[in-house]
Design a protein around this motif. Structure first.
Motif, mmCIF file in Angstrom:
data_model
loop_
_atom_site.group_PDB
_atom_site.id
_atom_site.type_symbol
_atom_site.label_atom_id
_atom_site.label_comp_id
_atom_site.label_asym_id
_atom_site.label_seq_id
_atom_site.Cartn_x
_atom_site.Cartn_y
_atom_site.Cartn_z
ATOM 1 N N LEU A 224 0.621 -1.142 0.049
ATOM 2 C CA LEU A 224 0.033 -0.010 -0.021
ATOM 3 C C LEU A 224 0.978 1.029 0.008
ATOM 4 C CD1 LEU A 224 -2.850 -0.894 2.303
ATOM 5 C CD2 LEU A 224 -2.969 -0.828 -0.008
ATOM 6 N N ALA A 225 1.848 1.463 0.756
ATOM 7 C CA ALA A 225 2.826 2.438 0.761
ATOM 8 C C ALA A 225 3.436 2.704 -0.392
ATOM 9 C CB ALA A 225 3.987 2.061 1.877
ATOM 10 N N ALA A 226 3.899 1.649 -1.107
ATOM 11 C CA ALA A 226 4.597 1.681 -2.383
ATOM 12 C C ALA A 226 3.395 2.190 -3.473
ATOM 13 C CB ALA A 226 5.252 0.372 -3.111
ATOM 14 N N ALA A 227 2.279 1.782 -3.534
ATOM 15 C CA ALA A 227 1.244 1.938 -4.433
ATOM 16 C C ALA A 227 0.844 3.520 -4.352
ATOM 17 C CB ALA A 227 0.110 1.096 -4.481
ATOM 18 N N TYR A 228 0.533 3.861 -2.986
ATOM 19 C CA TYR A 228 -0.046 5.345 -2.880
ATOM 20 C C TYR A 228 0.691 6.390 -2.423
ATOM 21 C CZ TYR A 228 -4.385 2.574 -3.747
ATOM 22 O OH TYR A 228 -5.514 1.989 -4.062
ATOM 23 N N ALA A 229 1.759 6.174 -1.726
ATOM 24 C CA ALA A 229 2.507 7.186 -1.126
ATOM 25 C C ALA A 229 3.769 7.789 -2.284
ATOM 26 C CB ALA A 229 3.468 6.741 0.131
ATOM 27 N N ASP A 230 3.562 9.180 -1.821
ATOM 28 C CA ASP A 230 4.871 9.959 -2.891
ATOM 29 C C ASP A 230 6.089 9.721 -2.191
ATOM 30 O OD1 ASP A 230 2.982 11.815 -4.749
ATOM 31 O OD2 ASP A 230 2.020 12.223 -2.750
ATOM 32 N N ARG A 231 5.991 9.791 -0.789
ATOM 33 C CA ARG A 231 7.354 9.419 -0.248
ATOM 34 C C ARG A 231 7.254 8.504 0.842
ATOM 35 N NH1 ARG A 231 9.470 13.380 2.647
ATOM 36 N NH2 ARG A 231 7.332 14.790 2.684
ATOM 37 N N VAL A 232 8.375 7.786 1.221
ATOM 38 C CA VAL A 232 8.091 6.847 2.603
ATOM 39 C C VAL A 232 9.489 7.304 3.259
ATOM 40 C CG1 VAL A 232 6.889 4.999 1.287
ATOM 41 C CG2 VAL A 232 9.554 5.029 1.390
ATOM 42 N N ALA A 233 9.100 7.141 4.734
ATOM 43 C CA ALA A 233 10.319 7.274 5.733
ATOM 44 C C ALA A 233 10.248 5.997 6.359
ATOM 45 C CB ALA A 233 9.975 8.351 6.610
ATOM 46 N N VAL A 234 11.406 5.383 6.289
ATOM 47 C CA VAL A 234 11.889 3.744 6.809
ATOM 48 C C VAL A 234 12.424 4.023 8.128
ATOM 49 C CG1 VAL A 234 12.387 1.763 6.576
ATOM 50 C CG2 VAL A 234 11.692 2.898 4.558
ATOM 51 N N LEU A 235 11.499 3.682 9.137
ATOM 52 C CA LEU A 235 12.285 3.725 10.575
ATOM 53 C C LEU A 235 12.757 2.433 11.010
ATOM 54 C CD1 LEU A 235 9.381 5.955 11.935
ATOM 55 C CD2 LEU A 235 11.703 6.807 11.560
ATOM 56 N N ARG A 236 13.844 2.515 11.893
ATOM 57 C CA ARG A 236 14.437 1.379 12.307
ATOM 58 C C ARG A 236 14.897 1.597 13.761
ATOM 59 N NH1 ARG A 236 19.084 -1.244 9.066
ATOM 60 N NH2 ARG A 236 19.853 1.120 9.400
ATOM 61 N N GLY A 237 14.598 1.094 14.854
ATOM 62 C CA GLY A 237 15.142 1.481 16.278
ATOM 63 C C GLY A 237 15.126 2.815 16.589
ATOM 64 N N GLY A 238 13.962 3.478 16.006
ATOM 65 C CA GLY A 238 14.065 4.893 16.468
ATOM 66 C C GLY A 238 14.677 5.776 15.624
ATOM 67 N N ALA A 239 15.274 5.480 14.694
ATOM 68 C CA ALA A 239 16.019 6.377 13.711
ATOM 69 C C ALA A 239 15.582 6.208 12.417
ATOM 70 C CB ALA A 239 17.778 5.815 13.601
ATOM 71 N N LEU A 240 16.054 7.099 11.391
ATOM 72 C CA LEU A 240 15.422 7.107 10.074
ATOM 73 C C LEU A 240 16.508 6.384 9.205
ATOM 74 C CD1 LEU A 240 13.338 8.291 8.205
ATOM 75 C CD2 LEU A 240 14.888 10.242 7.905
ATOM 76 N N ALA A 241 16.118 4.985 8.597
ATOM 77 C CA ALA A 241 16.892 4.409 8.009
ATOM 78 C C ALA A 241 16.995 4.849 6.406
ATOM 79 C CB ALA A 241 16.502 2.801 7.821
ATOM 80 N N ALA A 242 16.022 5.575 5.892
ATOM 81 C CA ALA A 242 15.943 5.852 4.682
ATOM 82 C C ALA A 242 14.568 6.656 4.340
ATOM 83 C CB ALA A 242 15.895 4.556 3.357
ATOM 84 N N GLU A 243 14.681 7.629 3.416
ATOM 85 C CA GLU A 243 13.620 8.661 3.036
ATOM 86 C C GLU A 243 13.571 8.773 1.646
ATOM 87 O OE1 GLU A 243 11.327 12.366 2.557
ATOM 88 O OE2 GLU A 243 13.316 11.882 2.607
ATOM 89 N N GLY A 244 12.526 8.961 0.999
ATOM 90 C CA GLY A 244 12.445 8.930 -0.470
ATOM 91 C C GLY A 244 11.269 8.580 -1.340
ATOM 92 N N ALA A 245 11.179 8.547 -2.442
ATOM 93 C CA ALA A 245 10.113 8.144 -2.890
ATOM 94 C C ALA A 245 10.298 6.455 -2.898
ATOM 95 C CB ALA A 245 10.493 8.140 -4.552
ATOM 96 N N PRO A 246 9.125 5.717 -2.901
ATOM 97 C CA PRO A 246 9.055 4.185 -2.996
ATOM 98 C C PRO A 246 9.723 3.578 -3.845
ATOM 99 C CG PRO A 246 6.790 5.198 -2.577
ATOM 100 C CD PRO A 246 7.745 6.429 -3.024
ATOM 101 N N GLY A 247 9.845 3.885 -5.093
ATOM 102 C CA GLY A 247 10.779 3.332 -6.363
ATOM 103 C C GLY A 247 12.371 3.405 -5.818
ATOM 104 N N GLU A 248 12.564 4.515 -5.131
ATOM 105 C CA GLU A 248 14.186 4.541 -4.875
ATOM 106 C C GLU A 248 14.453 3.996 -3.355
ATOM 107 O OE1 GLU A 248 14.384 8.834 -4.636
ATOM 108 O OE2 GLU A 248 14.195 9.106 -6.684
ATOM 109 N N VAL A 249 13.683 4.069 -2.509
ATOM 110 C CA VAL A 249 13.917 3.331 -1.156
ATOM 111 C C VAL A 249 13.541 1.884 -0.828
ATOM 112 C CG1 VAL A 249 13.066 3.499 1.132
ATOM 113 C CG2 VAL A 249 13.470 5.787 -0.079
ATOM 114 N N PHE A 250 12.519 1.331 -1.543
ATOM 115 C CA PHE A 250 12.331 0.233 -1.230
ATOM 116 C C PHE A 250 13.125 -0.883 -2.134
ATOM 117 C CE2 PHE A 250 7.480 0.692 0.152
ATOM 118 C CZ PHE A 250 8.071 1.291 1.364
#
Length: 281
Positions: A224-250
């Motif tokens: 759902l995130a990949a299909a509908y979001a303009d950007r995604v912020a991937v969190l891990r352990g309270g920190a930002l692991a990656a942020e950007g367009a789904p096609g770039e981040v996933f």
């Protein structure tokens, strides 16, 4: 009944600073080096994100990554221990509660009420911040459109307490939509929903973004995130692991590491959106 309650809470809207129209891409909420500690534990460690007008930002990551904590901080429901949180350019602590409610609407994970309010009355609660303003006359239309969008009109007269979990979730979303704030903060809005209504909720998110709102949504479903979001912020352990367009981040490498589960990522044959699937067998 609800009208009487809100009338007493907000007797006059005179002198109230109403939201202004936002330019596409304008930052409506942001955190800068945000640190939040709960029970002596650092739950968020220096997280910086921005929610922009016209975009859907999805917060994803494993359980305990800090997604809901980040959303609560953006909503001013949880204070920062360090760093900065701003809504519409102003530190959240400087917003009067009612003026903040005109600018951001929040959908928590769980929706519960102690009194047997009818569904329509629950949705109408979203209009409380507008009482006494020039936009009070929009109440009926805003409530009707929100109920139609979330497909809850047919049980408008039923008690909220008599609904299923999925029905309650849609009514709670209708309340948020009726509030008509330019910043929507939604915590796992699809968790209790069937396939049809999961898609419905994310389509609503896209529609609100297309209309100029900023939407921040916590999701567990990476598809759902990949299909509908303009950007995604991937969190891990309270920190930002990656942020950007789904096609770039996933990517398979990143998601496998973050979720500690081997996954594969393929482009959708028609849309090109990333499809994420666990490696099995």
């Amino acid at each position: 009944m609800i009208a009487r309650i809100t009338g007493r809470l907000f007797a006059s809207g005179r002198g109230l600073a109403l939201p202004e129209s936002s330019a596409p891409g304008e930052v409506l909420a942001q955190t800068s080096e945000l640190v939040v500690r709960l029970g002596g534990r650092e739950v968020l460690a220096g997280v910086s994100v921005a929610a922009r007008a016209g975009e859907v930002l999805a917060l994803v990551g494993p359980n305990g990554a800090g997604k809901s904590t980040l959303l609560a901080a953006l909503a001013a429901d949880l204070a920062a221990d360090e760093g900065d949180v701003r809504v519409c350019g102003r530190a959240v602590a400087r917003w009067p509660a009612r003026e903040l409610a005109l600018r951001r609407a929040v959908l928590p994970q769980a929706a519960s009420l102690s009194f047997p309010f009818a569904v329509e009355d629950v949705v109408r609660m979203g209009r409380a911040p507008w009482a006494g303003t020039a936009f009070e006359d929009d109440d009926d239309r805003a409530v009707r459109e929100a109920m139609d969008a979330t497909e809850v009109t047919e049980f408008a007269a039923r008690p909220f307490s008599a609904l299923s979990g999925g029905e309650r979730a849609r009514v709670a979303l209708a309340r948020v939509l009726a509030q008509r704030a330019p910043l929507l903060l939604l915590d796992e809005p699809t968790a209790a929903l069937d396939l049809r209504h999961q898609e419905l909720v994310l389509r609503i998110c896209r529609e609100r973004a297309a209309a100029g709102d900023a939407v921040v949504v916590v999701l567990h479903d990476l598809g759902l995130a990949a299909a509908y979001a303009d950007r995604v912020a991937v969190l891990r352990g309270g920190a930002l692991a990656a942020e950007g367009a789904p096609g770039e981040v996933f990517t398979g490498e990143l998601l496998s590491e973050v979720y500690r589960q081997p996954v594969e990522v393929f482009p959708h044959p028609r849309t090109g959106a990333p499809l994420v699937t666990p490696v099995r067998g």
